[in-house]
Design an enzyme around this catalytic site. Structure first.
Site, PDB file in Angstrom:
ATOM      1  CE  LYS A 272      -4.234  -1.942   2.064  1.00 47.49           C
ATOM      2  NZ  LYS A 272      -3.868  -3.362   2.284  1.00 47.49           N
TER       3      LYS A 272
ATOM      4  CG  ASP B 284       5.697   9.434   0.679  1.00 43.90           C
ATOM      5  OD1 ASP B 284       5.697  10.601   0.217  1.00 43.90           O
ATOM      6  OD2 ASP B 284       6.111   9.154   1.812  1.00 43.90           O
ATOM      7  CB  ILE B 285       5.969  12.390  -3.321  1.00 43.16           C
ATOM      8  CG1 ILE B 285       7.335  12.228  -2.635  1.00 43.16           C
ATOM      9  CG2 ILE B 285       5.084  13.266  -2.432  1.00 43.16           C
ATOM     10  CD1 ILE B 285       8.128  13.535  -2.564  1.00 43.16           C
TER      11      ILE B 285
ATOM     12  CB  SER C 251     -12.904  -4.272   2.882  1.00 44.29           C
ATOM     13  OG  SER C 251     -11.649  -4.431   3.527  1.00 44.29           O
TER      14      SER C 251
END
Lengths: 271, 271
Positions: free
Chosen positions: B93, B96-97, B151
């Site tokens: 997941k 960030d940049i 979810s």
């Protein structure tokens, strides 16, 4: 909001005295003591460079990009934190469900909760991400920043997303101490007619004195724009400070002075 | 969309033959060969448990919660991947940049890009997160899933956020192979009148046969609801499979059969 309670018009010391979260209090006191509202983002992949930059300048970390991370690195980071009197903020950007972030924060190789005073999280999973992180961090006196906005081009953290982030923070004031954002959030997401309250810190990335962006969508503003025009509290600077290794102390001083000057200007212009 | 091109009505094998991204092709071929659309999410903090669950069941990982991670773990994971014929998906997941995620993906202790066929990212920073990850993963033949929905209760990945995620995926088809979502995304975010095209995979967390949720906001649906009613491609199951260590092979078989039965039912009911 009375002038008396408006964070924009108060000194960091006045705000520290009123804050109940220990991590927020520590950060505000440190800013006042060092006259520095600069957070240095140390995004390098070797421990040697990481420690050397921090020893030159002082930090804010991405330990997950260090290729040679080990437990001794954290001891060294903590020694430097004492030596240079800085607060540690691991910019982990947690973004998973409550059960997973609780494990990511407490466990793994990095054990972030055990040494990082402050960390941050995306609000996208909903309030459960705060529940998960708080279950680990609150007993340790840690504080959390929510990413209410991002500095990148095409960011989806806008509009109702940002408003929801601020509402989630208001509902979890014991652990959420502020935001990663581009402006003050005091009046965002309020029910019409409600008064803004509380003192959330605003830490702002995408700050640069020399360039306007990188090739990967990052966009930069000056310390004056961020602190005076947008009312933020801390400027986060990365490559602007350490891209030339011989120039780190001078660049750190330059950004620290620009950030502090802007803060004094805000206090005097709005008093 | 003609029946011929609608992913809902095609077998995994037909879709594998048409996919150009090597990670998507590998996943679809593996699903077909093993008759398993089950991804097991192994969220444990000890390498011993991690390897033992995978050896019992086969995975999907959160290496950042392993307390005793080292490079040898990856060799063992890769051996098990060959032995049990599974695809590795690190559920990192990223959020960030571009510059930071490129380093997080390629570097650090975990060096995710070097061993994980598939990983995922939140679209919240905007398209630059794809640019950053793609610069590392595309040359290695990796594939990326965007988190278009979550979810958890109170998720902010809804409405225009989800639509923007799908548009970002369409603009980056070489590297983005699908979504973490709760339903098919084929018609989401289309300009009115435009035809849906392409074949994005939908991997769906929050799947359980026995419980409806946990105390930290996770919500569960059955394999039938996810595969038949919502048209998703892969069910992601975690604690439902490994919470009782003696029962892992039986639970893995139970979920694999439920997922495959649902898929066959979808093909036959809609043909």
């Amino acid at each position: 909001m009375s002038a008396n309670s408006n964070p924009l018009l108060q000194t960091y010391a006045q705000r520290a005295a009123k804050h109940s979260n220990p991590a927020a209090k520590l950060l505000l006191e440190t800013i006042e003591r060092k006259k520095s509202n600069l957070a240095i983002s140390v995004d390098v992949t070797k421990s040697k460079d990481f420690l050397s930059i921090i020893d030159s300048a002082g930090p804010f970390t991405h330990v997950d990009i260090l290729e040679d991370f080990d437990a001794s690195l954290i001891s060294k980071l903590q020694e430097l934190s004492t030596k240079h009197d800085f607060v540690i903020f691991e910019d982990r950007k947690f973004a998973d469900i409550g059960n997973t972030v609780a494990l990511q924060y407490s466990s793994g190789i990095h054990k972030i909760a055990s040494w990082s005073h402050i960390t941050n999280a995306h609000p996208v999973p909903g309030p459960s991400i705060i529940t998960g992180l708080s279950s680990v961090g609150l007993p340790l006196g840690r504080g959390l920043l929510l990413l209410a906005e991002m500095s990148t081009k095409g960011s989806l953290a806008t509009g109702s997303y940002t408003e929801e982030a601020v509402r989630m923070a208001r509902a979890n004031r014991d652990f959420v101490i502020g935001f990663i954002a581009q402006r003050r959030m005091d009046n965002v997401g309020l029910v019409p007619g409600a008064a803004s309250d509380g003192d959330f810190l605003v830490l702002t990335p995408g700050v640069g004195l020399d360039v306007k962006g990188d090739s990967m969508g990052q966009q930069y503003r000056t310390p004056h724009e961020v602190i005076v025009d947008s009312g933020c509290d801390v400027i986060i600077v990365g490559r602007g400070i350490y891209k030339n290794p011989d120039d780190i102390p001078a660049q750190a001083k330059r950004y620290q002075e620009a950030g502090w000057t802007a803060y004094l200007q805000r206090l005097s212009s709005k008093a």
